[in-house]
Design a protein around this motif. Structure first.
Motif, PDB file in Angstrom:
ATOM      1  N   ALA A   1       0.834  -1.202   0.000  1.00 41.01           N
ATOM      2  CA  ALA A   1       0.000   0.000   0.000  1.00 41.01           C
ATOM      3  C   ALA A   1       0.871   1.255   0.000  1.00 41.01           C
ATOM      4  N   ARG A   2       1.949   1.227   0.779  1.00 40.88           N
ATOM      5  CA  ARG A   2       2.848   2.389   0.807  1.00 40.88           C
ATOM      6  C   ARG A   2       3.495   2.610  -0.555  1.00 40.88           C
ATOM      7  N   ALA A   3       3.917   1.520  -1.202  1.00 36.05           N
ATOM      8  CA  ALA A   3       4.529   1.631  -2.523  1.00 36.05           C
ATOM      9  C   ALA A   3       3.517   2.175  -3.539  1.00 36.05           C
ATOM     10  N   LYS A   4       2.285   1.709  -3.450  1.00 32.23           N
ATOM     11  CA  LYS A   4       1.251   2.181  -4.368  1.00 32.23           C
ATOM     12  C   LYS A   4       0.977   3.673  -4.153  1.00 32.23           C
ATOM     13  N   ARG A   5       0.915   4.092  -2.874  1.00 31.40           N
ATOM     14  CA  ARG A   5       0.717   5.521  -2.587  1.00 31.40           C
ATOM     15  C   ARG A   5       1.867   6.344  -3.146  1.00 31.40           C
ATOM     16  N   GLY A   6       3.094   5.831  -3.005  1.00 34.96           N
ATOM     17  CA  GLY A   6       4.254   6.550  -3.528  1.00 34.96           C
ATOM     18  C   GLY A   6       4.197   6.687  -5.034  1.00 34.96           C
ATOM     19  N   ARG A   7       3.842   5.611  -5.720  1.00 36.15           N
ATOM     20  CA  ARG A   7       3.736   5.677  -7.180  1.00 36.15           C
ATOM     21  C   ARG A   7       2.641   6.647  -7.605  1.00 36.15           C
ATOM     22  N   SER A   8       1.531   6.606  -6.889  1.00 38.34           N
ATOM     23  CA  SER A   8       0.421   7.493  -7.211  1.00 38.34           C
ATOM     24  C   SER A   8       0.806   8.956  -6.986  1.00 38.34           C
ATOM     25  N   ALA A   9       1.488   9.231  -5.876  1.00 41.65           N
ATOM     26  CA  ALA A   9       1.920  10.604  -5.595  1.00 41.65           C
ATOM     27  C   ALA A   9       2.923  11.075  -6.645  1.00 41.65           C
ATOM     28  N   SER A  10       3.860  10.210  -7.023  1.00 40.90           N
ATOM     29  CA  SER A  10       4.832  10.579  -8.058  1.00 40.90           C
ATOM     30  C   SER A  10       4.133  10.866  -9.377  1.00 40.90           C
ATOM     31  N   ALA A  11       3.171  10.033  -9.719  1.00 42.80           N
ATOM     32  CA  ALA A  11       2.445  10.240 -10.972  1.00 42.80           C
ATOM     33  C   ALA A  11       1.698  11.572 -10.953  1.00 42.80           C
TER      34      ALA A  11
ATOM     35  N   GLU B   1      15.587  10.032 -14.041  1.00 44.00           N
ATOM     36  CA  GLU B   1      16.606  11.009 -14.442  1.00 44.00           C
ATOM     37  C   GLU B   1      16.347  12.360 -13.773  1.00 44.00           C
ATOM     38  N   TYR B   2      15.076  12.761 -13.699  1.00 41.15           N
ATOM     39  CA  TYR B   2      14.718  14.009 -13.032  1.00 41.15           C
ATOM     40  C   TYR B   2      15.123  13.960 -11.556  1.00 41.15           C
ATOM     41  N   ARG B   3      14.822  12.835 -10.897  1.00 37.66           N
ATOM     42  CA  ARG B   3      15.201  12.696  -9.483  1.00 37.66           C
ATOM     43  C   ARG B   3      16.718  12.740  -9.311  1.00 37.66           C
TER      44      ARG B   3
ATOM     45  N   ILE C   1      17.956  16.298  -9.489  1.00 38.91           N
ATOM     46  CA  ILE C   1      17.638  17.082  -8.293  1.00 38.91           C
ATOM     47  C   ILE C   1      18.463  16.614  -7.093  1.00 38.91           C
ATOM     48  N   ARG C   2      18.520  15.298  -6.872  1.00 41.28           N
ATOM     49  CA  ARG C   2      19.153  14.783  -5.662  1.00 41.28           C
ATOM     50  C   ARG C   2      20.667  14.711  -5.767  1.00 41.28           C
ATOM     51  N   SER C   3      21.167  14.077  -6.796  1.00 38.54           N
ATOM     52  CA  SER C   3      22.615  13.862  -6.901  1.00 38.54           C
ATOM     53  C   SER C   3      23.342  15.091  -7.440  1.00 38.54           C
ATOM     54  N   LYS C   4      22.805  15.649  -8.489  1.00 35.93           N
ATOM     55  CA  LYS C   4      23.459  16.800  -9.129  1.00 35.93           C
ATOM     56  C   LYS C   4      23.108  18.123  -8.458  1.00 35.93           C
TER      57      LYS C   4
ATOM     58  N   ALA D   1      13.328  23.746 -11.079  1.00 39.24           N
ATOM     59  CA  ALA D   1      12.912  24.427 -12.311  1.00 39.24           C
ATOM     60  C   ALA D   1      13.902  24.159 -13.442  1.00 39.24           C
ATOM     61  N   GLU D   2      15.203  24.187 -13.136  1.00 37.77           N
ATOM     62  CA  GLU D   2      16.204  23.909 -14.163  1.00 37.77           C
ATOM     63  C   GLU D   2      16.155  22.453 -14.590  1.00 37.77           C
ATOM     64  N   ALA D   3      15.977  21.546 -13.625  1.00 40.13           N
ATOM     65  CA  ALA D   3      15.891  20.125 -13.957  1.00 40.13           C
ATOM     66  C   ALA D   3      14.681  19.868 -14.843  1.00 40.13           C
ATOM     67  N   ARG D   4      13.583  20.533 -14.545  1.00 39.51           N
ATOM     68  CA  ARG D   4      12.391  20.370 -15.384  1.00 39.51           C
ATOM     69  C   ARG D   4      12.664  20.873 -16.795  1.00 39.51           C
ATOM     70  N   ALA D   5      13.344  22.010 -16.916  1.00 36.25           N
ATOM     71  CA  ALA D   5      13.669  22.540 -18.242  1.00 36.25           C
ATOM     72  C   ALA D   5      14.561  21.571 -19.010  1.00 36.25           C
ATOM     73  N   ILE D   6      15.507  20.948 -18.320  1.00 37.28           N
ATOM     74  CA  ILE D   6      16.402  19.980 -18.962  1.00 37.28           C
ATOM     75  C   ILE D   6      15.601  18.787 -19.481  1.00 37.28           C
ATOM     76  N   ILE D   7      14.722  18.258 -18.644  1.00 33.34           N
ATOM     77  CA  ILE D   7      13.932  17.089 -19.040  1.00 33.34           C
ATOM     78  C   ILE D   7      12.990  17.450 -20.186  1.00 33.34           C
ATOM     79  N   GLU D   8      12.334  18.593 -20.087  1.00 31.11           N
ATOM     80  CA  GLU D   8      11.400  18.994 -21.139  1.00 31.11           C
ATOM     81  C   GLU D   8      12.110  19.213 -22.462  1.00 31.11           C
ATOM     82  N   ALA D   9      13.366  19.667 -22.399  1.00 27.39           N
ATOM     83  CA  ALA D   9      14.124  19.875 -23.635  1.00 27.39           C
ATOM     84  C   ALA D   9      14.450  18.551 -24.323  1.00 27.39           C
ATOM     85  N   GLU D  10      14.458  17.471 -23.563  1.00 27.66           N
ATOM     86  CA  GLU D  10      14.773  16.165 -24.135  1.00 27.66           C
ATOM     87  C   GLU D  10      13.542  15.408 -24.609  1.00 27.66           C
ATOM     88  N   VAL D  11      12.369  15.832 -24.189  1.00 29.12           N
ATOM     89  CA  VAL D  11      11.139  15.133 -24.557  1.00 29.12           C
ATOM     90  C   VAL D  11      10.653  15.666 -25.896  1.00 29.12           C
TER      91      VAL D  11
END
Length: 177
Positions: free
Chosen positions: A101-111, A124-126, A129-132, A137-147
């Motif tokens: 149930a916790r895993a399902k809630r996590g997936r739902s929240a992420s979605a 890649e987005y995570r 944000i976390r490692s790099k 906002a910049e990470a979102r711009a990077i991901i959107e530029a690749e989609v």
């Protein structure tokens, strides 16, 4: 006239089911397959029609605003009673706090939170944000530029093409002399 098979209520002569309206509805609603089918239909309607969903939200807000303070308090107390009597039961606790149930809630929240991000790009987005430690906002711009198909990706393709043309032109100028 005959009586209902379940409760004995008198039935009209055209009744072919053998049950009164109340018992028929109870019987249909007790079927898990019918409940799942209804639930899937509601979810599909909410997913494909944002105007319908917004109208439901507006209706709920309007309904809440029309309640008197006494009615609001009664609802609050009912919620507290539900928490004490239902939500604290061991079987409900085991179901809602299980790892699945916790895993399902996590997936739902992420979605929900990352609905703008394709599912295959979320890790890649995570990582950005976390490692790099790149701002969201910049990470979102990077991901959107690749989609493909997004305006950011189109701008990136145009910029890449312009850079290639400029480099080719500079090479041509350098090779002339």
């Amino acid at each position: 006239m005959t009586g209902c098979l379940d409760c004995g209520t008198a039935l009209g002569r055209r009744n072919v089911s053998g049950r009164c309206r109340t018992c028929t509805i109870k019987r249909v609603n007790a079927c898990p397959a019918t409940a799942e089918k209804r639930k899937a239909g509601i979810h599909a309607k909410l997913a494909r029609d944002p105007d319908y969903r917004a109208a439901l939200v507006r209706r709920a807000v309007t309904l809440h605003e029309k309640l008197t303070p006494e009615q609001q308090e009664a609802r609050r107390l009912h919620g507290i009673r539900q928490r004490v009597t239902v939500l604290s039961r061991p079987d409900v606790q085991a179901r809602t706090h299980s790892p699945e149930a916790r895993a399902k809630r996590g997936r739902s929240a992420s979605a929900t939170w990352l609905s703008w991000c394709p599912a295959d790009r979320r890790e890649e987005y995570r990582r950005l944000i976390r490692s790099k430690r790149i701002p969201a906002a910049e990470a979102r711009a990077i991901i959107e530029a690749e989609v493909a198909g997004t305006p950011a990706a189109a701008r990136r393709e145009v910029a890449t093409h312009q850079l290639q043309m400029r480099l080719r032109h500079e090479r041509d100028l350098a090779s002339r002399y």
